[in-house]
Design an enzyme around this catalytic site. Structure first.
Site, PDB file in Angstrom:
ATOM      1  N   GLU A   1       6.271  -0.985  12.215  1.00 29.63           N
ATOM      2  CA  GLU A   1       5.282  -1.782  12.022  1.00 29.63           C
ATOM      3  C   GLU A   1       5.687  -3.178  11.402  1.00 29.63           C
ATOM      4  O   GLU A   1       6.831  -3.215  10.743  1.00 29.63           O
ATOM      5  CB  GLU A   1       4.116  -1.180  11.138  1.00 29.63           C
ATOM      6  CG  GLU A   1       4.513  -0.831   9.706  1.00 29.63           C
ATOM      7  CD  GLU A   1       4.312  -1.854   8.751  1.00 29.63           C
ATOM      8  OE1 GLU A   1       3.657  -2.768   9.040  1.00 29.63           O
ATOM      9  OE2 GLU A   1       4.655  -1.512   7.429  1.00 29.63           O
ATOM     10  N   PRO A   2       5.206  -4.351  11.984  1.00 31.64           N
ATOM     11  CA  PRO A   2       5.882  -5.416  11.737  1.00 31.64           C
ATOM     12  C   PRO A   2       5.465  -6.385  10.337  1.00 31.64           C
ATOM     13  O   PRO A   2       5.985  -7.157   9.938  1.00 31.64           O
ATOM     14  CB  PRO A   2       5.273  -6.521  12.858  1.00 31.64           C
ATOM     15  CG  PRO A   2       3.995  -5.934  13.369  1.00 31.64           C
ATOM     16  CD  PRO A   2       4.233  -4.582  13.196  1.00 31.64           C
TER      17      PRO A   2
ATOM     18  N   CYS B   1       0.789  -1.222  -0.055  1.00 34.00           N
ATOM     19  CA  CYS B   1       0.164  -0.086   0.090  1.00 34.00           C
ATOM     20  C   CYS B   1       0.766   1.250  -0.054  1.00 34.00           C
ATOM     21  O   CYS B   1       0.559   2.548  -0.581  1.00 34.00           O
ATOM     22  CB  CYS B   1      -0.993   0.052   1.381  1.00 34.00           C
ATOM     23  SG  CYS B   1      -2.214  -1.197   1.242  1.00 34.00           S
TER      24      CYS B   1
ATOM     25  N   SER C   1       8.537   2.650   7.410  1.00 33.17           N
ATOM     26  CA  SER C   1       7.089   2.500   7.355  1.00 33.17           C
ATOM     27  C   SER C   1       6.362   3.820   7.622  1.00 33.17           C
ATOM     28  O   SER C   1       6.913   4.810   8.357  1.00 33.17           O
ATOM     29  CB  SER C   1       6.826   1.496   7.907  1.00 33.17           C
ATOM     30  OG  SER C   1       7.164   0.252   7.638  1.00 33.17           O
TER      31      SER C   1
ATOM     32  N   GLY D   1     -12.154  -7.770   2.507  1.00 33.49           N
ATOM     33  CA  GLY D   1     -10.959  -8.474   2.455  1.00 33.49           C
ATOM     34  C   GLY D   1     -10.771  -9.519   3.380  1.00 33.49           C
ATOM     35  O   GLY D   1     -11.434  -9.667   4.513  1.00 33.49           O
ATOM     36  N   ALA D   2      -9.671 -10.444   3.541  1.00 28.07           N
ATOM     37  CA  ALA D   2      -9.491 -11.574   4.383  1.00 28.07           C
ATOM     38  C   ALA D   2      -7.888 -11.640   4.326  1.00 28.07           C
ATOM     39  O   ALA D   2      -7.600 -12.818   5.105  1.00 28.07           O
ATOM     40  CB  ALA D   2     -10.366 -12.710   4.112  1.00 28.07           C
ATOM     41  N   GLY D   3      -7.163 -10.639   3.957  1.00 26.13           N
ATOM     42  CA  GLY D   3      -5.426 -10.937   4.201  1.00 26.13           C
ATOM     43  C   GLY D   3      -5.058 -10.647   5.509  1.00 26.13           C
ATOM     44  O   GLY D   3      -5.865 -10.246   6.480  1.00 26.13           O
ATOM     45  N   GLU D   4      -3.755 -10.524   5.649  1.00 28.46           N
ATOM     46  CA  GLU D   4      -3.126 -10.357   6.810  1.00 28.46           C
ATOM     47  C   GLU D   4      -3.565  -8.968   7.632  1.00 28.46           C
ATOM     48  O   GLU D   4      -3.877  -8.825   8.748  1.00 28.46           O
ATOM     49  CB  GLU D   4      -1.548 -10.372   6.773  1.00 28.46           C
ATOM     50  CG  GLU D   4      -0.771 -10.089   7.868  1.00 28.46           C
ATOM     51  CD  GLU D   4       0.658 -10.193   7.662  1.00 28.46           C
ATOM     52  OE1 GLU D   4       1.387  -9.992   8.752  1.00 28.46           O
ATOM     53  OE2 GLU D   4       1.039 -10.206   6.630  1.00 28.46           O
ATOM     54  N   THR D   5      -3.805  -7.790   6.717  1.00 27.01           N
ATOM     55  CA  THR D   5      -4.044  -6.677   7.464  1.00 27.01           C
ATOM     56  C   THR D   5      -5.519  -6.567   8.025  1.00 27.01           C
ATOM     57  O   THR D   5      -5.777  -6.139   9.151  1.00 27.01           O
ATOM     58  CB  THR D   5      -3.960  -5.489   6.289  1.00 27.01           C
ATOM     59  OG1 THR D   5      -2.783  -5.518   5.729  1.00 27.01           O
ATOM     60  CG2 THR D   5      -4.315  -4.252   6.754  1.00 27.01           C
TER      61      THR D   5
END
Length: 435
Positions: A123-124, A50, A118, A203-207
Site C-alpha cells: 500500500e502506497p 493506524c 503493511s 474525516g478529510a485526510g488522505e485516507t
C-alpha cells in the site's frame, strides 16, 4: 554509533494496544522533548499510524554490538521510557514490542516505507506517512536550532529513494490495494448498488480522500463529509469534483440518521460516534442495515455499536480477510522489492562506514597536526636558545615518530587482542608485508 528501531505494529499488537501507544496531539511534542531531556538519542523520528507506532533513534554514543552492556542498558532505558509515556504496564508491552538495530533497522524502515510490512502489502500511503514523520522531526529539531542528525537524515533520504525505486522497478503498486480499497471492498460485499446508497465519511485526510475516490469509482453519488474543520472538508469536495454535503462533527447525528455506510478515519483521541448515537439513527432509519467501518486508531466509533441489530461494524483488524485476497498478486513483486531493500540498506551502511572512516581519518590528521606543531614549536625554541641543530632535529624526528605511531600501535594491539584478522590483514597489506 547505533540506530535503533523500537515499536509495535498490526502483526504484534491488537487495535486496543495500538491505540494506547498512538502519538496523538501534544504527545508527540512531549516525546521529542523528553527524549532530548533524557539524552536518549541525538535524533529521533516518530512514526505513528493506524497500524504501527515506531521510533527510530540515532545515538552516536552507544556501541553497535547488541550484547555490549551499554547497548543493553540503553535499549532498556528506551523501552522503559516508551512504557512510561504511554502509561502502560511493561509486561503487557513487552509481549508486543520489538527492536531492531543498525542494518536490520535500516532494512525494516525501508521495508515499511515500501509497503512490504503493511497490513495491505504494497500500500502506497505509508510512504507519505513516513515522510510526514520525518518532516515533523525536522521541524522539532530546527525549532531547537539544529536538525535531524546527519546519519539519521541520510537513512531516511535513502529510504525515500529506495521506495521510489521499488515503485518504478516492480509491480508492487500496480493495483489499487490499500486500507481505503479494502474498506470499499467490504462495502461492496454487503451492498450491491452504490448508486442508491448514502455514505457518511468522517474525516478529510488522505485516507478518507482515497476512500471517497474508490467509492466514486464504484458508482457512489450521495456522499456526506463530516470533519472538524469545514474548510478542509470543502477543499476535499472541490478536489474530488463532486457535490457533497458537509457537516461539522457536532452535526454527526444528522449524517448518521441518513447514512447507509459510515467510514471513519480521523486523528481524534476520543470516540466520535457512540452506541447511543447509532441506536438513535437506526430508529430514524427504521432499522435498515447500516455498515460502520472504523479505520482510525484510536477508534472513532464505539465498538459496542456493533452489538445493535442491523448493524455491521468493522475495525481495522476486521479488514484482514479482504486484504488477504489481494496479497497473492503482489507476492512476486514483493520478493523483487525485498532484494532492492537488501541492496539499498547494504549500500547505506557502506556509506556509513565510509563516513565514519572519513571522520576518523580527519580527527587523526588533526591530532597529528597538533603533535607536529607542538614539537616544531619546542624545536624552534631549542634552536633559538643555541642548542646543537643536529641534536634538536634528531630529538624532533624521534618524538614525532613515537607520538604519531602511538595511536596506530594501540589500535594494532587491540585488533590482535580481539582477533580482528581482517583488520590486521588490511594493515599488513597497506605496509606491503607478507603476513
Amino acid at each position: 554509533m547505533t540506530i535503533l528501531a523500537l515499536g509495535i505494529n498490526h502483526k504484534t499488537a491488537s487495535v486496543s494496544l495500538r491505540e494506547k501507544v498512538a502519538f496523538v496531539e501534544d504527545k508527540r511534542q512531549r516525546a521529542f522533548e523528553q527524549i532530548r531531556d533524557q539524552s536518549l538519542a541525538e535524533s529521533v523520528v516518530i512514526l505513528s499510524t493506524c497500524n504501527r507506532t515506531e521510533l527510530y533513534f540515532h545515538q552516536p554514543k552507544i556501541p553497535p554490538q547488541e550484547e555490549h552492556p551499554d547497548n543493553i542498558a540503553w535499549r532498556e532505558q528506551c523501552f522503559n521510557w516508551f512504557a512510561e509515556i504511554h502509561q502502560l504496564d511493561k509486561e503487557e508491552l513487552s509481549e508486543a514490542y520489538y527492536f531492531k538495530q543498525n542494518l536490520e533497522a535500516a532494512r525494516h524502515l525501508m521495508s515499511v516505507a515500501c509497503g512490504l510490512d503493511s497490513l495491505i502489502l504494497g500500500e502506497p500511503q505509508i510512504l507519505g506517512q513516513v515522510k510526514q514523520a520525518y518532516q515533523e522531526s525536522e521541524e522539532f529539531y530546527h525549532s531547537q536550532g539544529s536538525g535531524v542528525s546527519t546519519n539519521l537524515s541520510r537513512l531516511f533520504q535513502k529510504t525515500f529513494a529506495t521506495a521510489k525505486r521499488v515503485r518504478s522497478e516492480t509491480e508492487i503498486g500496480s493495483s489499487a490495494v490499500s486500507v481505503a480499497y479494502a474498506a470499499c471492498g467490504l462495502a461492496r460485499q454487503i451492498f450491491d448498488d452504490f448508486t442508491k446508497l448514502r455514505f457518511l465519511l468522517v474525516g478529510a485526510g488522505e485516507t478518507i480522500e482515497l476512500v471517497a475516490r474508490h467509492l466514486i469509482n464504484h458508482g457512489a453519488k450521495n456522499i456526506m463529509i463530516a470533519n472538524r474543520t469545514h474548510i478542509r472538508a470543502e477543499m476535499l469536495a472541490v478536489k474530488l469534483d463532486i457535490p457533497m454535503q458537509i457537516l461539522s462533527l457536532s452535526a454527526l447525528q444528522i449524517g448518521l440518521n441518513q447514512a447507509d455506510v459510515v467510514i471513519c478515519s480521523t486523528g481524534s483521541p476520543d470516540i466520535l460516534i457512540t452506541k447511543e448515537m447509532v441506536e438513535q439513527a437506526q430508529k430514524q432509519r427504521r432499522f435498515d442495515p447500516m455498515l460502520l467501518i472504523d479505520i482510525a486508531v484510536p477508534r472513532d466509533i464505539d465498538e459496542k455499536a456493533g452489538e445493535l441489530d442491523s448493524i455491521y461494524a468493522y475495525s481495522v483488524d476486521d479488514l484482514q480477510n479482504i486484504i488477504q485476497q489481494n496479497i497473492a498478486q503482489r507476492q512476486q513483486a514483493a520478493e523483487q522489492a525485498k532484494e532492492i531493500v537488501i541492496e539499498e540498506a547494504k549500500d547505506f551502511f557502506v556509506w556509513l562506514k565510509q563516513q565514519q572512516s572519513t571522520n576518523l581519518i580527519k580527527h587523526y590528521r588533526q591530532n597529528a597536526e597538533e603533535i607536529r606543531l607542538d614539537l616544531l614549536e619546542k624545536a624552534l625554541s631549542a634552536l633559538q636558545q643555541g642548542q646543537d641543530c643536529e641534536k634538536v632535529l634528531n630529538e624532533l624526528s624521534y618524538k614525532l615518530t613515537n607520538q604519531l605511531l602511538h595511536i596506530p600501535t594501540q589500535a594494532l594491539q587491540a585488533m590482535a587482542k580481539n582477533s580482528n584478522v581482517k583488520g590486521l590483514q588490511s594493515f599488513s597489506k597497506a605496509l606491503k608485508l607478507e603476513e
